[in-house]
Motif scaffolding. Structure first.
Motif, PDB file in Angstrom:
ATOM      1  N   GLN A 151       1.893   2.041  -1.324  1.00 20.63           N
ATOM      2  CA  GLN A 151       1.004   1.706  -0.198  1.00 20.63           C
ATOM      3  C   GLN A 151       0.645   0.223  -0.221  1.00 20.63           C
ATOM      4  OE1 GLN A 151      -2.428   4.284  -0.173  1.00 20.63           O
ATOM      5  NE2 GLN A 151      -1.192   6.161  -0.172  1.00 20.63           N
ATOM      6  N   LEU A 152       0.457  -0.315  -1.426  1.00 23.89           N
ATOM      7  CA  LEU A 152       0.104  -1.726  -1.566  1.00 23.89           C
ATOM      8  C   LEU A 152       1.249  -2.624  -1.100  1.00 23.89           C
ATOM      9  CD1 LEU A 152      -2.013  -3.744  -2.552  1.00 23.89           C
ATOM     10  CD2 LEU A 152      -1.055  -3.531  -4.858  1.00 23.89           C
ATOM     11  N   GLN A 153       2.469  -2.296  -1.486  1.00 24.01           N
ATOM     12  CA  GLN A 153       3.630  -3.084  -1.059  1.00 24.01           C
ATOM     13  C   GLN A 153       3.822  -2.995   0.455  1.00 24.01           C
ATOM     14  OE1 GLN A 153       5.183  -5.178  -3.056  1.00 24.01           O
ATOM     15  NE2 GLN A 153       3.817  -4.463  -4.698  1.00 24.01           N
ATOM     16  N   GLU A 154       3.607  -1.811   1.006  1.00 23.53           N
ATOM     17  CA  GLU A 154       3.722  -1.635   2.461  1.00 23.53           C
ATOM     18  C   GLU A 154       2.675  -2.469   3.191  1.00 23.53           C
ATOM     19  OE1 GLU A 154       3.492   1.972   5.791  1.00 23.53           O
ATOM     20  OE2 GLU A 154       3.535   2.446   3.648  1.00 23.53           O
ATOM     21  N   ALA A 155       1.466  -2.492   2.662  1.00 27.44           N
ATOM     22  CA  ALA A 155       0.383  -3.266   3.290  1.00 27.44           C
ATOM     23  C   ALA A 155       0.680  -4.760   3.229  1.00 27.44           C
ATOM     24  CB  ALA A 155      -0.945  -2.955   2.593  1.00 27.44           C
ATOM     25  N   ALA A 215       3.679  -6.097   3.219  1.00 27.04           N
ATOM     26  CA  ALA A 215       4.741  -6.338   4.200  1.00 27.04           C
ATOM     27  C   ALA A 215       4.169  -6.366   5.625  1.00 27.04           C
ATOM     28  CB  ALA A 215       5.813  -5.253   4.079  1.00 27.04           C
ATOM     29  N   GLU A 216       3.257  -5.449   5.923  1.00 22.06           N
ATOM     30  CA  GLU A 216       2.633  -5.413   7.260  1.00 22.06           C
ATOM     31  C   GLU A 216       1.850  -6.695   7.526  1.00 22.06           C
ATOM     32  OE1 GLU A 216       2.787  -3.360   9.737  1.00 22.06           O
ATOM     33  OE2 GLU A 216       4.002  -1.784   8.838  1.00 22.06           O
ATOM     34  N   LEU A 217       1.182  -7.211   6.510  1.00 27.14           N
ATOM     35  CA  LEU A 217       0.410  -8.452   6.678  1.00 27.14           C
ATOM     36  C   LEU A 217       1.333  -9.632   6.937  1.00 27.14           C
ATOM     37  CD1 LEU A 217      -2.382  -9.809   6.579  1.00 27.14           C
ATOM     38  CD2 LEU A 217      -1.985 -10.214   4.137  1.00 27.14           C
ATOM     39  N   LEU A 218       2.447  -9.679   6.211  1.00 28.20           N
ATOM     40  CA  LEU A 218       3.416 -10.771   6.405  1.00 28.20           C
ATOM     41  C   LEU A 218       4.002 -10.720   7.821  1.00 28.20           C
ATOM     42  CD1 LEU A 218       4.931 -13.134   5.103  1.00 28.20           C
ATOM     43  CD2 LEU A 218       6.654 -11.492   4.330  1.00 28.20           C
ATOM     44  N   TYR A 219       4.320  -9.500   8.281  1.00 30.53           N
ATOM     45  CA  TYR A 219       4.861  -9.312   9.631  1.00 30.53           C
ATOM     46  C   TYR A 219       3.839  -9.743  10.684  1.00 30.53           C
ATOM     47  CZ  TYR A 219       6.695  -6.820  13.718  1.00 30.53           C
ATOM     48  OH  TYR A 219       7.166  -6.509  14.963  1.00 30.53           O
ATOM     49  N   ALA A 220       2.584  -9.345  10.479  1.00 32.47           N
ATOM     50  CA  ALA A 220       1.523  -9.696  11.433  1.00 32.47           C
ATOM     51  C   ALA A 220       1.276 -11.200  11.449  1.00 32.47           C
ATOM     52  CB  ALA A 220       0.230  -8.953  11.063  1.00 32.47           C
ATOM     53  N   GLU A 221       1.362 -11.830  10.282  1.00 34.81           N
ATOM     54  CA  GLU A 221       1.163 -13.284  10.201  1.00 34.81           C
ATOM     55  C   GLU A 221       2.263 -14.027  10.952  1.00 34.81           C
ATOM     56  OE1 GLU A 221       0.154 -16.606   6.741  1.00 34.81           O
ATOM     57  OE2 GLU A 221       1.283 -14.803   6.221  1.00 34.81           O
ATOM     58  N   ALA A 241      -4.331  -5.866   9.589  1.00 36.43           N
ATOM     59  CA  ALA A 241      -3.389  -5.797   8.468  1.00 36.43           C
ATOM     60  C   ALA A 241      -4.012  -6.366   7.195  1.00 36.43           C
ATOM     61  CB  ALA A 241      -2.112  -6.551   8.815  1.00 36.43           C
ATOM     62  N   LYS A 242      -4.801  -7.412   7.360  1.00 36.56           N
ATOM     63  CA  LYS A 242      -5.492  -8.012   6.210  1.00 36.56           C
ATOM     64  C   LYS A 242      -6.502  -7.029   5.615  1.00 36.56           C
ATOM     65  CE  LYS A 242      -7.671 -12.411   4.978  1.00 36.56           C
ATOM     66  NZ  LYS A 242      -8.217 -13.682   5.510  1.00 36.56           N
ATOM     67  N   ALA A 243      -7.227  -6.327   6.491  1.00 36.00           N
ATOM     68  CA  ALA A 243      -8.193  -5.322   6.027  1.00 36.00           C
ATOM     69  C   ALA A 243      -7.478  -4.150   5.348  1.00 36.00           C
ATOM     70  CB  ALA A 243      -9.036  -4.827   7.197  1.00 36.00           C
ATOM     71  N   SER A 244      -6.327  -3.766   5.883  1.00 31.74           N
ATOM     72  CA  SER A 244      -5.550  -2.669   5.291  1.00 31.74           C
ATOM     73  C   SER A 244      -5.054  -3.043   3.903  1.00 31.74           C
ATOM     74  CB  SER A 244      -4.359  -2.319   6.188  1.00 31.74           C
ATOM     75  OG  SER A 244      -4.800  -1.801   7.426  1.00 31.74           O
ATOM     76  N   LEU A 245      -4.664  -4.301   3.731  1.00 32.90           N
ATOM     77  CA  LEU A 245      -4.219  -4.760   2.420  1.00 32.90           C
ATOM     78  C   LEU A 245      -5.379  -4.716   1.417  1.00 32.90           C
ATOM     79  CD1 LEU A 245      -2.176  -5.976   0.489  1.00 32.90           C
ATOM     80  CD2 LEU A 245      -2.776  -8.249   1.381  1.00 32.90           C
ATOM     81  N   ALA A 246      -6.545  -5.156   1.831  1.00 38.19           N
ATOM     82  CA  ALA A 246      -7.716  -5.121   0.947  1.00 38.19           C
ATOM     83  C   ALA A 246      -8.039  -3.681   0.541  1.00 38.19           C
ATOM     84  CB  ALA A 246      -8.916  -5.761   1.638  1.00 38.19           C
ATOM     85  N   SER A 247      -7.925  -2.763   1.501  1.00 40.98           N
ATOM     86  CA  SER A 247      -8.177  -1.354   1.222  1.00 40.98           C
ATOM     87  C   SER A 247      -7.153  -0.797   0.240  1.00 40.98           C
ATOM     88  CB  SER A 247      -8.155  -0.555   2.525  1.00 40.98           C
ATOM     89  OG  SER A 247      -8.362   0.817   2.277  1.00 40.98           O
ATOM     90  N   ALA A 248      -5.880  -1.177   0.415  1.00 44.30           N
ATOM     91  CA  ALA A 248      -4.812  -0.712  -0.481  1.00 44.30           C
ATOM     92  C   ALA A 248      -5.003  -1.267  -1.892  1.00 44.30           C
ATOM     93  CB  ALA A 248      -3.456  -1.124   0.072  1.00 44.30           C
ATOM     94  N   GLU A 249      -5.458  -2.511  -1.991  1.00 47.53           N
ATOM     95  CA  GLU A 249      -5.720  -3.116  -3.298  1.00 47.53           C
ATOM     96  C   GLU A 249      -6.862  -2.395  -4.011  1.00 47.53           C
ATOM     97  OE1 GLU A 249      -6.406  -7.161  -2.183  1.00 47.53           O
ATOM     98  OE2 GLU A 249      -4.333  -7.771  -2.595  1.00 47.53           O
ATOM     99  N   THR A 250      -7.907  -2.056  -3.249  1.00 46.72           N
ATOM    100  CA  THR A 250      -9.043  -1.326  -3.823  1.00 46.72           C
ATOM    101  C   THR A 250      -8.610   0.049  -4.318  1.00 46.72           C
ATOM    102  OG1 THR A 250     -10.613  -2.478  -2.384  1.00 46.72           O
ATOM    103  CG2 THR A 250     -11.352  -0.410  -3.358  1.00 46.72           C
ATOM    104  N   ALA A 251      -7.806   0.745  -3.505  1.00 47.23           N
ATOM    105  CA  ALA A 251      -7.326   2.079  -3.894  1.00 47.23           C
ATOM    106  C   ALA A 251      -6.467   2.001  -5.153  1.00 47.23           C
ATOM    107  CB  ALA A 251      -6.546   2.714  -2.753  1.00 47.23           C
ATOM    108  N   TYR A 252      -5.632   0.968  -5.240  1.00 48.49           N
ATOM    109  CA  TYR A 252      -4.780   0.796  -6.420  1.00 48.49           C
ATOM    110  C   TYR A 252      -5.635   0.563  -7.667  1.00 48.49           C
ATOM    111  CZ  TYR A 252      -1.397  -1.273  -9.617  1.00 48.49           C
ATOM    112  OH  TYR A 252      -0.624  -1.547 -10.721  1.00 48.49           O
ATOM    113  N   LYS A 253      -6.659  -0.278  -7.546  1.00 53.68           N
ATOM    114  CA  LYS A 253      -7.555  -0.548  -8.684  1.00 53.68           C
ATOM    115  C   LYS A 253      -8.318   0.710  -9.094  1.00 53.68           C
ATOM    116  CE  LYS A 253      -8.305  -5.436  -7.592  1.00 53.68           C
ATOM    117  NZ  LYS A 253      -9.291  -6.437  -7.094  1.00 53.68           N
TER     118      LYS A 253
END
Length: 276
Positions: A83-87, A89-95, A139-151
């Motif tokens: 999920q973290l890697q997907e997030a 990638a989504e952020l890079l695409y959105a940027e 996408a940035k918020a989704s990445l932060a959420s994925a990082e929190t879930a991973y931790k």
């Protein structure tokens, strides 16, 4: 003469009585001490993961002493890594989309001045930039959420303590919040005791105290009164007092300065309050 012998005997007996009086006279120091009885109170915490998953590793056993920050357990983190890697990638695409939309907008800003494009095309381009920026923010918020879930796949000790129970084992599939360990905190630990109304004037917050358990060879724990209840209550049935159980008493809390494994939840203790 007999009279002199009687007088001498009386003098000796009198001296002996005076000596006995002073030998068995109650110590004045005891007037500065008050003995009460109570029980140990220890805060307990059920520890679990904020995310669901399968238990991969448990690092401690029941009875182990742990320090704040110790890694206690881990979930299988593979789904959360994905999920973290997907997030990311989504952020890079959105940027990239934001950059392209911004370049297009700058070109059309010039073109609309020379009437090369319509006002409507220019406004659409401006709206497209705002839309792509919103997608980027999401996408940035989704990445932060994925990082929190991973931790959150790692469980750390929140404080120093002793593990009372190991509730789950490796391979268990847990819902979020299900307890894995039960932790008994080393601090704060206090003795909950009760003082009769007639002795209330003899105690005060900050008053020093010695706390002793019934265990032979156990140390004398040092403490201070941290709380005195402002409201009287009837003596709880579980508490032994010198006087009748039905008398009105005030609950006090004696905070123990340094504790160890010798203190357990609910353990009966004797508390000697000292007016120094």
């Amino acid at each position: 003469s007999m009279k002199k012998k009687i007088i001498a005997l009386l003098v000796i007996v009198s001296a002996g009585c005076i000596g006995l009086f002073f030998a068995f006279k109650p110590s004045q120091d005891n007037q500065n001490e008050l003995t009460v009885y109570g029980n140990i109170d220890i805060r307990e915490v059920d520890l679990g993961f904020r995310v669901f998953g399968k238990v991969k590793t448990l690092f401690f056993e029941e009875g182990d002493l742990v320090k704040k920050g110790d890694l206690l357990a881990e979930l299988d983190a593979v789904p959360y890594e994905e999920q973290l890697q997907e997030a990311k990638a989504e952020l890079l695409y959105a940027e990239t989309n934001v950059q392209n939309a911004s370049k297009q907008f700058q070109r059309r800003k010039v073109a609309v001045v020379s009437s090369a494009i319509s006002e409507e095309d220019f406004e659409n381009s401006s709206a497209n930039v705002r839309e792509k920026e919103a997608i980027f923010a999401r996408a940035k918020a989704s990445l932060a959420s994925a990082e929190t879930a991973y931790k959150d796949t790692k469980l750390f000790a929140p404080n120093d303590g002793v593990l009372l129970s190991r509730i789950r084992e490796v391979g268990s599939v847990l819902q979020a919040g299900q307890p894995v360990y039960s932790l008994s905190l080393l601090s704060p630990i206090w003795a909950r005791a009760y003082v009769s109304e007639v002795d209330l004037g003899r105690i005060y917050p900050g008053m020093k105290a010695d706390v002793m358990t019934d265990t032979e060879g156990s140390p004398v724990y040092k403490g201070t009164i941290g709380y005195i209840s402002p409201v009287a209550e009837f003596t709880p049935k579980t508490v032994e007092t010198v006087d009748l159980r039905t008398e009105l008493v005030y609950r006090i809390r004696v905070i123990i300065e340094e504790s160890d494994k010798g203190l357990r939840q609910g353990m009966p203790v004797t508390v000697i309050l000292k007016d120094e």
